[in-house]
Scaffold this motif. Structure first.
Motif, PDB file in Angstrom:
ATOM      1  N   ASP A   1      49.374  59.147   3.798  1.00 61.36           N
ATOM      2  CA  ASP A   1      50.650  58.943   3.123  1.00 61.36           C
ATOM      3  C   ASP A   1      51.503  60.202   3.299  1.00 61.36           C
ATOM      4  OD1 ASP A   1      52.230  57.283   0.948  1.00 61.36           O
ATOM      5  OD2 ASP A   1      52.257  59.374   0.300  1.00 61.36           O
ATOM      6  N   ILE A   2      52.782  60.021   3.595  1.00 63.62           N
ATOM      7  CA  ILE A   2      53.694  61.152   3.749  1.00 63.62           C
ATOM      8  C   ILE A   2      54.242  61.509   2.376  1.00 63.62           C
ATOM      9  CG2 ILE A   2      55.761  62.015   4.898  1.00 63.62           C
ATOM     10  CD1 ILE A   2      55.347  59.908   7.040  1.00 63.62           C
ATOM     11  N   ASP A   3      53.912  62.688   1.886  1.00 64.24           N
ATOM     12  CA  ASP A   3      54.338  63.112   0.555  1.00 64.24           C
ATOM     13  C   ASP A   3      55.849  63.335   0.504  1.00 64.24           C
ATOM     14  OD1 ASP A   3      51.748  63.044  -0.389  1.00 64.24           O
ATOM     15  OD2 ASP A   3      51.364  65.159   0.080  1.00 64.24           O
ATOM     16  N   PHE A   4      56.423  62.962  -0.623  1.00 65.36           N
ATOM     17  CA  PHE A   4      57.849  63.187  -0.905  1.00 65.36           C
ATOM     18  C   PHE A   4      58.759  62.598   0.177  1.00 65.36           C
ATOM     19  CE2 PHE A   4      55.459  66.950  -2.452  1.00 65.36           C
ATOM     20  CZ  PHE A   4      55.510  66.664  -3.803  1.00 65.36           C
ATOM     21  N   PHE A   5      58.318  61.485   0.768  1.00 66.25           N
ATOM     22  CA  PHE A   5      59.106  60.916   1.865  1.00 66.25           C
ATOM     23  C   PHE A   5      60.442  60.352   1.363  1.00 66.25           C
ATOM     24  CE2 PHE A   5      60.190  57.401   4.806  1.00 66.25           C
ATOM     25  CZ  PHE A   5      60.305  58.140   5.974  1.00 66.25           C
ATOM     26  N   LYS A   6      60.462  59.760   0.181  1.00 62.96           N
ATOM     27  CA  LYS A   6      61.718  59.237  -0.364  1.00 62.96           C
ATOM     28  C   LYS A   6      62.725  60.355  -0.587  1.00 62.96           C
ATOM     29  CE  LYS A   6      63.619  56.335  -4.038  1.00 62.96           C
ATOM     30  NZ  LYS A   6      64.777  57.230  -4.212  1.00 62.96           N
ATOM     31  N   LYS A   7      62.257  61.469  -1.100  1.00 64.89           N
ATOM     32  CA  LYS A   7      63.151  62.612  -1.315  1.00 64.89           C
ATOM     33  C   LYS A   7      63.673  63.140   0.020  1.00 64.89           C
ATOM     34  CE  LYS A   7      63.337  67.161  -3.507  1.00 64.89           C
ATOM     35  NZ  LYS A   7      62.580  68.180  -4.276  1.00 64.89           N
ATOM     36  N   PHE A   8      62.787  63.158   1.017  1.00 65.07           N
ATOM     37  CA  PHE A   8      63.204  63.596   2.355  1.00 65.07           C
ATOM     38  C   PHE A   8      64.251  62.648   2.934  1.00 65.07           C
ATOM     39  CE2 PHE A   8      62.887  63.773   6.945  1.00 65.07           C
ATOM     40  CZ  PHE A   8      62.803  65.134   7.210  1.00 65.07           C
ATOM     41  N   ASN A   9      64.046  61.338   2.737  1.00 60.71           N
ATOM     42  CA  ASN A   9      64.999  60.335   3.219  1.00 60.71           C
ATOM     43  C   ASN A   9      66.359  60.508   2.545  1.00 60.71           C
ATOM     44  OD1 ASN A   9      64.296  58.664   5.297  1.00 60.71           O
ATOM     45  ND2 ASN A   9      63.439  57.050   4.029  1.00 60.71           N
ATOM     46  N   ASP A  10      66.338  60.721   1.227  1.00 61.94           N
ATOM     47  CA  ASP A  10      67.592  60.873   0.483  1.00 61.94           C
ATOM     48  C   ASP A  10      68.338  62.135   0.886  1.00 61.94           C
ATOM     49  OD1 ASP A  10      66.969  58.552  -0.862  1.00 61.94           O
ATOM     50  OD2 ASP A  10      66.083  59.588  -2.592  1.00 61.94           O
ATOM     51  N   THR A  11      67.599  63.153   1.289  1.00 56.03           N
ATOM     52  CA  THR A  11      68.225  64.436   1.641  1.00 56.03           C
ATOM     53  C   THR A  11      68.750  64.434   3.067  1.00 56.03           C
ATOM     54  OG1 THR A  11      66.727  65.593   0.126  1.00 56.03           O
ATOM     55  CG2 THR A  11      67.878  66.934   1.787  1.00 56.03           C
ATOM     56  N   HIS A  12      67.981  63.935   4.005  1.00 57.72           N
ATOM     57  CA  HIS A  12      68.320  64.046   5.423  1.00 57.72           C
ATOM     58  C   HIS A  12      68.793  62.735   6.054  1.00 57.72           C
ATOM     59  CE1 HIS A  12      66.658  68.110   5.563  1.00 57.72           C
ATOM     60  NE2 HIS A  12      65.630  67.658   4.848  1.00 57.72           N
ATOM     61  N   GLY A  13      68.667  61.622   5.354  1.00 59.24           N
ATOM     62  CA  GLY A  13      69.127  60.353   5.900  1.00 59.24           C
ATOM     63  C   GLY A  13      67.991  59.530   6.479  1.00 59.24           C
ATOM     64  N   HIS A  14      68.221  58.223   6.564  1.00 60.28           N
ATOM     65  CA  HIS A  14      67.174  57.307   7.031  1.00 60.28           C
ATOM     66  C   HIS A  14      66.898  57.448   8.530  1.00 60.28           C
ATOM     67  CE1 HIS A  14      66.606  55.070   3.283  1.00 60.28           C
ATOM     68  NE2 HIS A  14      67.916  55.212   3.081  1.00 60.28           N
ATOM     69  N   ASP A  15      67.884  57.837   9.315  1.00 58.03           N
ATOM     70  CA  ASP A  15      67.643  58.005  10.754  1.00 58.03           C
ATOM     71  C   ASP A  15      66.637  59.117  11.006  1.00 58.03           C
ATOM     72  OD1 ASP A  15      69.386  55.971  11.365  1.00 58.03           O
ATOM     73  OD2 ASP A  15      71.099  57.292  11.702  1.00 58.03           O
ATOM     74  N   VAL A  16      66.789  60.226  10.299  1.00 59.49           N
ATOM     75  CA  VAL A  16      65.826  61.321  10.429  1.00 59.49           C
ATOM     76  C   VAL A  16      64.472  60.892   9.877  1.00 59.49           C
ATOM     77  CG1 VAL A  16      65.315  63.715   9.798  1.00 59.49           C
ATOM     78  CG2 VAL A  16      67.663  63.038  10.292  1.00 59.49           C
ATOM     79  N   GLY A  17      64.488  60.107   8.782  1.00 63.01           N
ATOM     80  CA  GLY A  17      63.231  59.591   8.239  1.00 63.01           C
ATOM     81  C   GLY A  17      62.504  58.712   9.240  1.00 63.01           C
ATOM     82  N   ASP A  18      63.243  57.890   9.992  1.00 65.81           N
ATOM     83  CA  ASP A  18      62.619  57.066  11.036  1.00 65.81           C
ATOM     84  C   ASP A  18      61.984  57.931  12.120  1.00 65.81           C
ATOM     85  OD1 ASP A  18      63.407  54.828   9.677  1.00 65.81           O
ATOM     86  OD2 ASP A  18      65.120  54.378  10.975  1.00 65.81           O
ATOM     87  N   GLN A  19      62.645  59.036  12.454  1.00 70.71           N
ATOM     88  CA  GLN A  19      62.074  59.953  13.450  1.00 70.71           C
ATOM     89  C   GLN A  19      60.765  60.548  12.943  1.00 70.71           C
ATOM     90  OE1 GLN A  19      64.962  62.881  14.746  1.00 70.71           O
ATOM     91  NE2 GLN A  19      66.581  61.353  14.897  1.00 70.71           N
ATOM     92  N   VAL A  20      60.705  60.853  11.658  1.00 65.04           N
ATOM     93  CA  VAL A  20      59.469  61.389  11.075  1.00 65.04           C
ATOM     94  C   VAL A  20      58.349  60.355  11.159  1.00 65.04           C
ATOM     95  CG1 VAL A  20      58.383  62.178   8.932  1.00 65.04           C
ATOM     96  CG2 VAL A  20      60.666  62.991   9.552  1.00 65.04           C
TER      97      VAL A  20
END
Length: 228
Positions: A177-196
């Motif tokens: 599980d990727i920790d704090f992924f929702k917070k990361f998505n909210d901060t950097h955007g869903h496109d960057v989250g998809d790259q992660v």
């Protein structure tokens, strides 16, 4: 000439359903191509002032260069088949989808039917082969869409549930599980989250020992490996 070009257009276009503007456009274009093919044998003498244009069109479709007496098909038809084959091959290399392979195989079968034009039995065999390759490609594409996660390119949850039945009694199972992924998505955007997500899945795919990675859902991944 018309058939390979029509085949190429349908193979290169994205499927968006029949009851959509794109689907209706495809249906109308298919009907137009069918009418064009059906009217090619219409007598030129019955067209009045358009008879000369009709004769020129037939001459253009059947044209062969002076040095091309060896050609099994007219030059425009061979050019259309070659162009369609090239574009479909490029799409297969880029997308690597089973349906595109089915389209290419069907085109090759249609080319065989064109080479045996005038032989009804051979034409029927090649057209049946083209239809069979399309159906097989459709089944493979449906399986890919059902079991492969589109974003990460690794098997999804349905594939995990299916493969779990084949692991036997001894196996290892890991949840990631990727920790704090929702917070990361909210901060950097869903496109960057998809790259992660793609980066994590690519790292999990490199796990050795017969392990296989799956996307369980969201930012959760699963890995399984049989034990000796």
């Amino acid at each position: 000439m018309i058939i390979p070009l029509c085949w190429m257009v349908y193979a290169l276009s994205e499927e968006r359903g029949l009851f959509t503007p794109s689907g209706f456009a495809k249906g109308l274009s298919l009907l137009a191509f069918g009418l064009a093919i059906a009217t090619l044998g219409y007598p030129a003498n019955d067209l009045g002032i358009f008879s000369n244009l009709w004769i020129d069109l037939h001459y253009g479709i059947q044209w062969r260069p002076a040095w091309g007496s060896w050609m099994p098909l007219p030059a425009p038809a061979l050019t259309a088949f070659a162009l369609a084959t090239l574009f479909m091959t490029v799409k297969i290399i880029r997308k690597q989808r089973p349906m595109d392979i089915g389209y290419l195989g069907g085109l090759i079968a249609l080319f065989g039917a064109a080479l045996r034009h005038g032989d009804p039995s051979a034409t029927l065999i090649f057209i049946s082969l083209a239809s069979l390759l399309l159906v097989l490609g459709l089944f493979q594409e449906s399986h890919r869409m059902a079991f492969l996660d589109e974003l990460t390119g690794i098997p999804g949850r349905r594939a995990l549930l299916t493969d779990m039945k084949k692991l036997g009694r001894r196996y290892s199972l890991a949840m990631v599980d990727i920790d704090f992924f929702k917070k990361f998505n909210d901060t950097h955007g869903h496109d960057v989250g998809d790259q992660v997500l793609r980066m994590v899945s690519s790292r999990l795919k490199q796990t050795g020992g017969g392990a296989r990675a799956y996307r369980y859902g969201g930012e959760e991944f699963t890995g399984t490996s049989p034990l000796c």
